[in-house]
Scaffold this motif. Structure first.
Motif, PDB file in Angstrom:
ATOM      1  N   THR A  43       0.894  -1.286  -0.099  1.00 17.55           N
ATOM      2  CA  THR A  43      -0.115  -0.158  -0.063  1.00 17.55           C
ATOM      3  C   THR A  43       0.951   1.162   0.111  1.00 17.55           C
ATOM      4  N   GLU A  44       1.960   1.358   0.753  1.00 15.30           N
ATOM      5  CA  GLU A  44       2.708   2.563   0.672  1.00 15.30           C
ATOM      6  C   GLU A  44       3.466   2.823  -0.375  1.00 15.30           C
ATOM      7  N   GLU A  45       3.686   1.947  -1.080  1.00 14.50           N
ATOM      8  CA  GLU A  45       4.245   2.267  -2.620  1.00 14.50           C
ATOM      9  C   GLU A  45       3.360   2.387  -3.544  1.00 14.50           C
ATOM     10  N   ARG A  46       1.945   1.849  -3.413  1.00 14.72           N
ATOM     11  CA  ARG A  46       0.816   2.293  -4.248  1.00 14.72           C
ATOM     12  C   ARG A  46       0.499   3.645  -4.233  1.00 14.72           C
ATOM     13  N   VAL A  47       0.626   4.199  -2.982  1.00  8.34           N
ATOM     14  CA  VAL A  47       0.256   5.570  -2.811  1.00  8.34           C
ATOM     15  C   VAL A  47       1.040   6.535  -3.612  1.00  8.34           C
ATOM     16  N   GLN A  48       2.330   6.125  -3.705  1.00 11.05           N
ATOM     17  CA  GLN A  48       3.354   6.953  -4.397  1.00 11.05           C
ATOM     18  C   GLN A  48       3.215   7.059  -6.085  1.00 11.05           C
ATOM     19  N   ILE A  49       2.303   6.230  -6.568  1.00  2.16           N
ATOM     20  CA  ILE A  49       2.400   6.035  -7.970  1.00  2.16           C
ATOM     21  C   ILE A  49       1.652   7.132  -8.569  1.00  2.16           C
ATOM     22  N   GLY A  50       0.561   7.867  -7.904  1.00  2.00           N
ATOM     23  CA  GLY A  50      -0.039   9.051  -8.757  1.00  2.00           C
ATOM     24  C   GLY A  50       0.838  10.115  -8.619  1.00  2.00           C
ATOM     25  N   PRO A  51       1.502  10.726  -7.540  1.00  2.00           N
ATOM     26  CA  PRO A  51       2.064  11.742  -7.610  1.00  2.00           C
ATOM     27  C   PRO A  51       3.632  11.826  -8.486  1.00  2.00           C
ATOM     28  N   THR A  52       4.237  10.484  -8.379  1.00  2.00           N
ATOM     29  CA  THR A  52       5.186  10.214  -9.411  1.00  2.00           C
ATOM     30  C   THR A  52       5.014  10.302 -10.887  1.00  2.00           C
ATOM     31  N   LEU A  53       3.845   9.764 -11.244  1.00  2.00           N
ATOM     32  CA  LEU A  53       3.538   9.606 -12.675  1.00  2.00           C
ATOM     33  C   LEU A  53       2.998  11.195 -13.048  1.00  2.00           C
ATOM     34  N   ARG A  54       2.374  11.883 -11.935  1.00  2.00           N
ATOM     35  CA  ARG A  54       2.142  13.274 -12.182  1.00  2.00           C
ATOM     36  C   ARG A  54       3.327  14.117 -12.730  1.00  2.00           C
ATOM     37  N   GLU A  55       4.393  13.854 -11.686  1.00  2.00           N
ATOM     38  CA  GLU A  55       5.333  14.619 -11.794  1.00  2.00           C
ATOM     39  C   GLU A  55       6.325  14.321 -13.053  1.00  2.00           C
ATOM     40  N   ARG A  56       6.418  13.001 -13.485  1.00  2.00           N
ATOM     41  CA  ARG A  56       7.230  12.501 -14.685  1.00  2.00           C
ATOM     42  C   ARG A  56       6.423  13.155 -15.955  1.00  2.00           C
ATOM     43  N   LEU A  57       5.191  12.900 -16.124  1.00  2.00           N
ATOM     44  CA  LEU A  57       4.213  13.469 -17.276  1.00  2.00           C
ATOM     45  C   LEU A  57       3.899  14.764 -17.183  1.00  2.00           C
ATOM     46  N   HIS A  92       1.947  16.823 -15.354  1.00  2.00           N
ATOM     47  CA  HIS A  92       0.705  17.132 -15.426  1.00  2.00           C
ATOM     48  C   HIS A  92       0.652  18.451 -14.266  1.00  2.00           C
ATOM     49  N   PRO A  93      -0.300  19.272 -14.264  1.00  2.00           N
ATOM     50  CA  PRO A  93      -0.237  20.230 -13.086  1.00  2.00           C
ATOM     51  C   PRO A  93      -0.857  19.615 -12.109  1.00  2.00           C
ATOM     52  N   LYS A  94      -0.571  20.017 -10.979  1.00  2.00           N
ATOM     53  CA  LYS A  94      -1.026  19.401  -9.549  1.00  2.00           C
ATOM     54  C   LYS A  94      -2.491  20.056  -9.475  1.00  2.00           C
ATOM     55  N   MET A  95      -3.517  19.143  -9.014  1.00  2.00           N
ATOM     56  CA  MET A  95      -4.854  19.429  -8.867  1.00  2.00           C
ATOM     57  C   MET A  95      -4.897  20.412  -7.590  1.00  2.00           C
ATOM     58  N   GLN A  96      -5.619  21.546  -7.797  1.00  2.00           N
ATOM     59  CA  GLN A  96      -5.980  22.478  -6.683  1.00  2.00           C
ATOM     60  C   GLN A  96      -7.272  22.111  -6.053  1.00  2.00           C
ATOM     61  N   PRO A  97      -7.130  22.128  -4.644  1.00  2.00           N
ATOM     62  CA  PRO A  97      -8.624  21.847  -3.892  1.00  2.00           C
ATOM     63  C   PRO A  97      -9.504  23.037  -4.329  1.00  2.00           C
ATOM     64  N   ILE A  98     -10.700  22.555  -4.525  1.00  2.00           N
ATOM     65  CA  ILE A  98     -11.754  23.416  -4.912  1.00  2.00           C
ATOM     66  C   ILE A  98     -12.513  23.883  -3.324  1.00  2.00           C
ATOM     67  N   SER A  99     -12.476  25.196  -3.311  1.00  2.00           N
ATOM     68  CA  SER A  99     -13.088  25.852  -2.133  1.00  2.00           C
ATOM     69  C   SER A  99     -14.681  25.734  -2.084  1.00  2.00           C
ATOM     70  N   VAL A 100     -15.374  25.426  -1.102  1.00  2.00           N
ATOM     71  CA  VAL A 100     -16.568  25.193  -1.121  1.00  2.00           C
ATOM     72  C   VAL A 100     -17.309  26.297  -0.368  1.00  2.00           C
ATOM     73  N   GLU A 101     -16.400  27.170   0.348  1.00  2.00           N
ATOM     74  CA  GLU A 101     -16.825  28.392   0.975  1.00  2.00           C
ATOM     75  C   GLU A 101     -17.831  29.048   0.278  1.00  2.00           C
ATOM     76  N   GLY A 102     -19.046  29.551   0.858  1.00  2.00           N
ATOM     77  CA  GLY A 102     -20.160  30.117   0.407  1.00  2.00           C
ATOM     78  C   GLY A 102     -21.105  29.405  -0.533  1.00  2.00           C
TER      79      GLY A 102
END
Length: 192
Positions: A73-87, A89-99
């Motif tokens: 599990t610890e290594e599977r969690v690292q796959i997404g960020p590593t692929l995003r960095e390698r390819l 891809h821009p980092k996903m920004q959290p969406i504010s639900v304020e208001g």
């Protein structure tokens, strides 16, 4: 005389107009359906795929998926960020639900969120022009133009609509700076 002959030749080549150049009859654009016809029955697929049928994954992809599933599990969690960095891809920004109204949250949790909202300190402020001295109107308009990206006419119209919001969503320090500048120019501004 040659010019006269040429003009007659040009006119002789023109087609004769024997009917109207343009006509449109006002008729409905649709054809009424036959009332005795039975409705058509269509066969819909079990699920709709807008991209059409996809080919099955290759053996290479299947082997890769099996290797990923076998990882801890610890290594599977690292796959997404590593692929995003390698390819790259821009980092996903959290969406504010304020208001946003998200509907009823439930009994006990709704009360706890209200208590949390009171504890949260306000970070974004609005600056509102309350009034200004009539003799200092031009100075106030110039100051408003310095911290907004408005033209002279737009800034003048804005200042004449007093009380009006001048700047929204600024930090406390920036809001205090704007209020001091407007005060020096002869106006009264407040922070909301």
């Amino acid at each position: 005389m040659r010019t006269v002959v040429r003009t007659f030749r040009l006119h002789r080549n023109l087609p004769k107009v024997t009917r109207l150049l343009q006509s449109r009859s006002f008729q409905p654009d649709f054809v009424p359906r036959d009332p005795s016809a039975k409705p058509k029955k269509y066969k819909y697929p079990a699920f709709y795929d807008p991209y059409g049928p996809r080919p099955p994954p290759s053996d290479k992809i299947i082997q890769l998926a099996e290797r990923i599933a076998a990882l801890p599990t610890e290594e599977r969690v690292q796959i997404g960020p590593t692929l995003r960095e390698r390819l790259k891809h821009p980092k996903m920004q959290p969406i504010s639900v304020e208001g946003m109204d998200l509907g009823p949250q439930g009994g006990a949790s709704a009360g706890s969120t209200k208590a949390e909202e009171k504890k949260v300190e306000k970070t974004a402020f609005d600056v509102k022009l309350e009034k200004f001295d009539a003799s200092a109107k031009i100075k106030v308009i110039k100051e408003v133009r310095t911290f907004t990206s408005l033209g002279l006419k737009e800034a003048k119209d804005l200042v004449e609509k007093v009380p009006v919001l001048i700047k929204q969503g600024v930090t406390k320090e920036e809001a205090n700076d704007i209020i001091e500048k407007i005060k020096a120019a002869g106006g009264v501004a407040v922070m909301e």
